[in-house]
Design an enzyme around this catalytic site. Structure first.
Site, PDB file in Angstrom:
ATOM      1  N   GLY A 252      13.291  14.771  38.528  1.00 19.11           N
ATOM      2  CA  GLY A 252      12.758  13.426  38.356  1.00 19.11           C
ATOM      3  C   GLY A 252      12.416  13.096  36.916  1.00 19.11           C
ATOM      4  CG  HIS A 253      10.536   9.273  36.181  1.00 16.71           C
ATOM      5  ND1 HIS A 253      10.336   7.922  36.331  1.00 16.71           N
ATOM      6  CD2 HIS A 253       9.573   9.854  36.941  1.00 16.71           C
ATOM      7  CE1 HIS A 253       9.306   7.705  37.128  1.00 16.71           C
ATOM      8  NE2 HIS A 253       8.838   8.864  37.508  1.00 16.71           N
ATOM      9  CG  ASN A 254       8.396  10.521  32.454  1.00 16.21           C
ATOM     10  OD1 ASN A 254       8.402   9.672  33.349  1.00 16.21           O
ATOM     11  ND2 ASN A 254       8.554  10.207  31.183  1.00 16.21           N
TER      12      ASN A 254
END
EC number: 2.3.1.191
Length: 361
Positions: A252-254
Site C-alpha cells: 500500500g501507499h507510503n
C-alpha cells in the site's frame, strides 16, 4: 558451455576436492544429475543422496563433507560454507552464457516521446511506451508492451519483462528486475468519508484523495509477476536495496520496506506500514496499516499482523491444517469458551467457599 571445477573455483571461490579438471555444463538435483552436471547439498537430510548421485561434482559444506567420510572417496566436490548461494551464482552464470544479450536499440513499433531519454545501449522491445521526461538507463531492457510514465527513471542494467507498467514519477534503481504484469505507482487506496445521517437516510460519498507521491525502488530489487506497489499519498512509497518480492503481493501507499527483506507470494501490506531490514514475510501474510516491524522480524505464512512488532523474532498467528473432524471439535470448544470460563469461575468460587468453611471449623 562446460567449465572445469578449477574455473568455477577461480571465479566463485571454494576448495576443490577431487579432480579439478572435471567439466560441468549444467546444474541438476542430486538424485537426477549426470556426469557432466553439478549438484549441491544444502540440506543435510539429503546427505545419503551424495553417496549415490551420478553428478560430476557436488557443492558441499565442510561439515557435510566430513560426515561423508570414506563415501567421499573418488568423488569431486567444491567445498564452500554456503552451497546454496554458490549454486545460485553458478546457475546465473550458466543462464548468462546460454542467452546472448539482445542487440541494443528501439523496436520500430515502440512509442518513445521526444522528451524522453533512452540510453543508446538500452533494449526497447515491441510496443513499448516511454512518456515525456522518462529516463531509461544504460543496458536497461524493456520487453514487449512495457509502459513507462512521464518523469520515471529506470536504472542501469534493469530488466522489465512484458506488460510491466511503471506509472509517472517513479524511480527504479540499477539492476532492478520487474516481472510480467507488475504495476508500480498506481494510486494508493485513499478516500475521505463525507457522509451525513444514519441508516437508510445516510447520504454523501467517498472523496478520492489524490496520490501525489511516487515510488522509489532501490538497487538490486526484484519484483514478482502481478505484484502491485502503490504510490504515496504525499511522500513516496520506498522499497530499499536488495528487497525481493514474490508474485501477487500488494504494498500500500507510503509503505517503507527495509533493505534485504523478502516477501512471499500473496502477502498484503496496508498503507503507511514500515518493515525493517532483513525481515522475512511469509506467503499470504496480512499486515495492517500504520504499524512497524523491526529489523530481523520473521512472520510465518498466513499470519495476521494487527500491531507493531518492534522486536526481532519469529511471529505466528495462523492455524495449521488439521483433519476436518478435529477442526470441528476445536471450533466447538472456541465457541463455548465463555461458558467454560463461567463454569470455572463458579467452581473456583465454590471451592473457595468450602475452604473458608473448613478453616472456620
Amino acid at each position: 558451455m562446460a567449465l572445469t571445477l578449477e574455473a568455477l573455483a577461480a571465479r566463485f571461490g571454494g576448495e576443490i576436492v577431487g579432480d579439478g579438471r572435471c567439466e560441468v555444463g549444467a546444474l541438476a538435483p542430486l538424485d537426477q544429475a549426470g556426469p557432466r552436471q553439478l549438484a549441491f547439498l544444502a540440506n543435510p537430510k539429503y546427505l545419503a543422496q551424495v553417496e549415490t548421485t551420478g553428478a560430476g561434482a557436488v557443492l558441499i559444506a565442510p561439515g557435510d563433507l566430513e560426515k561423508l567420510g570414506a563415501a567421499a572417496h573418488g568423488r569431486n566436490f567444491i567445498v564452500t560454507p554456503n552451497p546454496y548461494a554458490y549454486f545460485a551464482r553458478v546457475a546465473q552464470m550458466f543462464i548468462d552464457l546460454a542467452a546472448p544479450p539482445r542487440a541494443a536499440g528501439v523496436h520500430p513499433s515502440a512509442t518513445i516521446d521526444p522528451a524522453a531519454q533512452v540510453a543508446a545501449s538500452a533494449v526497447i522491445g515491441p510496443h513499448v511506451t516511454v512518456e515525456a521526461g522518462a529516463v531509461i538507463g544504460e543496458r536497461a531492457q524493456l520487453d514487449a508492451n512495457v509502459f513507462v510514465g512521464r518523469g520515471t527513471r529506470i536504472g542501469d542494467d534493469s530488466h522489465l519483462y512484458p506488460n510491466v507498467a511503471i506509472y509517472h514519477g517513479c524511480t527504479l534503481g540499477p539492476r532492478a528486475i520487474v516481472h510480467s504484469g507488475a504495476v508500480i505507482g498506481s494510486d494508493g487506496f485513499g478516500f475521505a468519508p463525507d457522509f451525513v445521517g444514519e441508516g437508510d437516510a445516510r447520504t454523501g460519498a467517498w472523496v478520492k484523495i489524490p496520490q501525489v507521491g511516487g515510488v522509489k525502488v532501490g538497487p538490486d530489487v526484484e519484483i514478482g509477476a502481478n505484484t502491485t506497489i502503490d504510490r504515496g499519498a504525499m511522500a513516496d512509497t520506498v522499497i530499499d536495496e536488495c528487497v525481493k518480492i514474490d508474485n501477487l503481493v500488494q504494498i500500500g501507499h507510503n509503505c517503507r520496506i527495509g533493505a534485504y527483506t523478502v516477501i512471499a507470494g500473496c502477502a498484503g501490506i496496508a498503507g503507511s506500514t514500515t518493515i525493517g531490514k532483513h525481515c522475512m514475510i511469509g506467503g499470504a501474510v496480512g499486515i495492517a496499516g500504520h504499524v512497524t516491524l523491526g529489523d530481523y522480524v520473521i512472520v510465518t505464512a498466513k499470519s495476521g499482523v494487527s500491531k507493531s512488532l518492534p522486536k526481532a523474532g519469529i511471529y505466528t498467528s495462523a492455524f495449521p491444517a488439521v483433519e476436518h473432524g478435529d477442526w470441528n471439535r476445536s471450533a466447538a470448544l472456541v465457541r463455548n469458551l465463555d461458558k467454560l470460563r463461567d463454569r470455572i469461575k463458579a467452581l473456583e468460587t465454590a471451592l473457595a467457599a468450602r475452604e473458608g468453611d473448613a478453616g472456620g471449623a
